[in-house]
Design a protein around this motif. Structure first.
Motif, short mmCIF file in Angstrom:
data_model
loop_
_atom_site.label_atom_id
_atom_site.label_comp_id
_atom_site.label_asym_id
_atom_site.label_seq_id
_atom_site.Cartn_x
_atom_site.Cartn_y
_atom_site.Cartn_z
N GLU A 234 0.83 -1.22 0.00
CA GLU A 234 0.00 0.00 0.00
C GLU A 234 0.86 1.26 0.00
OE1 GLU A 234 -3.50 0.63 -0.04
OE2 GLU A 234 -3.28 -1.34 -0.93
N LEU A 238 2.05 4.48 -6.76
CA LEU A 238 0.87 4.08 -7.50
C LEU A 238 1.26 3.63 -8.90
CD1 LEU A 238 -1.61 6.96 -6.59
CD2 LEU A 238 -1.83 4.55 -5.94
N ARG A 241 -1.17 5.08 -15.27
CA ARG A 241 -2.45 4.93 -15.94
C ARG A 241 -2.37 3.85 -17.03
NH1 ARG A 241 -6.39 8.84 -15.72
NH2 ARG A 241 -6.89 8.41 -17.91
N GLU A 287 -7.67 -4.78 -8.38
CA GLU A 287 -6.91 -4.63 -7.13
C GLU A 287 -6.21 -5.94 -6.78
OE1 GLU A 287 -9.42 -1.12 -4.81
OE2 GLU A 287 -9.98 -3.24 -4.51
N ARG A 292 -2.88 -3.74 -5.09
CA ARG A 292 -2.88 -2.33 -4.68
C ARG A 292 -4.31 -1.80 -4.77
NH1 ARG A 292 -2.58 2.32 -3.01
NH2 ARG A 292 -0.69 3.60 -3.01
N LEU A 294 -7.22 0.73 -5.45
CA LEU A 294 -7.44 1.87 -6.33
C LEU A 294 -8.52 2.79 -5.78
CD1 LEU A 294 -7.36 0.12 -9.84
CD2 LEU A 294 -5.49 1.22 -8.59
N ARG A 295 -8.99 2.51 -4.58
CA ARG A 295 -10.04 3.33 -3.98
C ARG A 295 -9.44 4.69 -3.60
NH1 ARG A 295 -14.05 -1.24 -3.10
NH2 ARG A 295 -12.70 -2.94 -3.77
N GLY A 296 -10.17 5.71 -3.90
CA GLY A 296 -9.67 7.05 -3.61
C GLY A 296 -8.77 7.60 -4.70
N HIS A 297 -8.71 6.89 -5.84
CA HIS A 297 -7.87 7.35 -6.96
C HIS A 297 -8.72 7.37 -8.24
CE1 HIS A 297 -4.35 6.98 -4.37
NE2 HIS A 297 -4.77 5.76 -4.06
N LEU A 300 -7.16 6.75 -11.82
CA LEU A 300 -6.77 5.37 -12.11
C LEU A 300 -8.00 4.50 -12.36
CD1 LEU A 300 -3.84 4.78 -9.58
CD2 LEU A 300 -3.73 5.35 -12.01
N ARG A 301 -9.06 4.76 -11.68
CA ARG A 301 -10.28 3.98 -11.92
C ARG A 301 -10.84 4.28 -13.31
NH1 ARG A 301 -14.26 3.37 -6.86
NH2 ARG A 301 -15.15 1.94 -8.42
#
Length: 318
Positions: A234, A238, A241, A287, A292, A294-297, A300-301
């Motif tokens: 974590e 990151l 893309r 994920e 890793r 991807l929540r809060g990004h 990237l989503r």
């Protein structure tokens, strides 16, 4: 003046011998018929009534998952189907004390109606019959209600059951209830306690012969929430893309191989948006592959969805 002669008789006129024989034959046939009826009624009196349990698995997973684990998403909890089915059978044995169980019907959805490993394990349980409808691109069951109606109506019409315990809540089941009742069967609606609002349609509640609701204490032993996945890296940088988009395309290839062009045709009109269940599957699998979160990004989503759609649109062009 006419003279009449009197003929002495020992009693009333006797019918001819042929008529006497005919009456005797009729009496014999009536006695034979009565004897057959007596035997049939005796057998019926000795034959116990029969019940069956009809379970809408989609309703059970959603309702029990929300009540116990706080989610309707099957991926986030495990359901002990064997234990729950045994509990349903025990409940029916108590309610229908003088009746025998025909079997439990378990209705669920599956891609192309091909059993998952979990559904296959359920199908191997004694006294359980698994019936499969289909799943559309949004993971919604299709054809399950019609399967329930067909079985309910057929068993009631052939007097195979006297009582039916129906575990479900969809208003579309009203016609199944009416069909079974039309042939003399009694239908008893069983439900899972609603976590917030009602989870059974009012018209269905009005139509059935009796109702029963299973509460949190009843359901808790059979539902286990899966632990939240923790990723080891974590704190690592990151992914780019491009890397995330590549993973999205990889997941799309697997998705298409499993679901085929029919499911893709259902998905395409929603471009560039994905139905909630499909988007959730995409994120969870990405994920897992990236190890890793991807929540809060959001960027990237979006890249993940772009890669997913890019691959599927390329498939359409080929």
């Amino acid at each position: 003046m006419t003279n009449y002669s009197l003929v002495e008789s020992d009693g009333p006129d006797e019918p001819p011998d042929g008529r006497t024989a005919a009456l005797a034959a009729v009496e014999a046939r009536l006695e034979h018929t009565n004897e057959l009826l007596r035997r049939m009624l005796a057998e019926v009196a000795k034959t116990p009534s029969t019940h069956a349990i009809f379970v809408d698995a989609g309703y059970v997973y959603a309702s029990a998952g929300l009540l116990v684990a706080g989610t309707e998403d099957r991926r986030n909890f495990d359901l002990d189907a064997e234990g729950l089915i045994d509990a349903f059978i025990d409940t029916a044995r108590t309610i229908f004390a003088d009746s025998r169980l025909l079997r439990v019907y378990w209705y669920d959805g599956a891609r192309r109606r091909i059993h998952t490993s979990e559904q296959q394990a359920i199908a191997e349980l004694p006294d359980v019959k698994v019936r499969l409808g289909n799943l559309n691109a949004n993971n919604q069951q299709k054809g399950v209600d019609s399967l329930i109606r067909t079985d309910l109506e057929s068993l009631a019409r052939h007097r195979a059951i006297s009582d039916a315990a129906l575990v479900g809540g969809d208003e579309d089941l009203v016609s199944a209830v009416e069909a079974a009742q039309g042939y003399g069967a009694r239908v008893h609606l069983w439900g899972i306690e609603a976590a917030d609002h009602g989870n059974q349609a009012d018209p269905l509640l009005w139509e059935v012969d009796s109702q029963r609701v299973f509460d949190l204490d009843f359901c808790r032993p059979y539902v286990t929430r899966k632990p939240v996945t923790l990723y080891e890296n974590e704190n690592a940088p990151l992914p780019s893309r491009e890397d995330v988009a590549f993973v999205g395309a990889r997941i799309a290839a697997t998705w298409f191989a499993e679901r085929g062009r029919d499911r893709l045709a259902e998905l395409l009109p929603g471009h560039p948006y994905l139905p909630g269940p499909v988007d959730g599957e995409l994120l969870t699998e990405a994920e897992r592959l990236l190890k890793r979160s991807l929540r809060g990004h959001p960027p990237l989503r979006r890249a993940l969805r772009d890669g997913f759609w890019q691959h599927l649109r390329m498939v359409c062009q080929n």
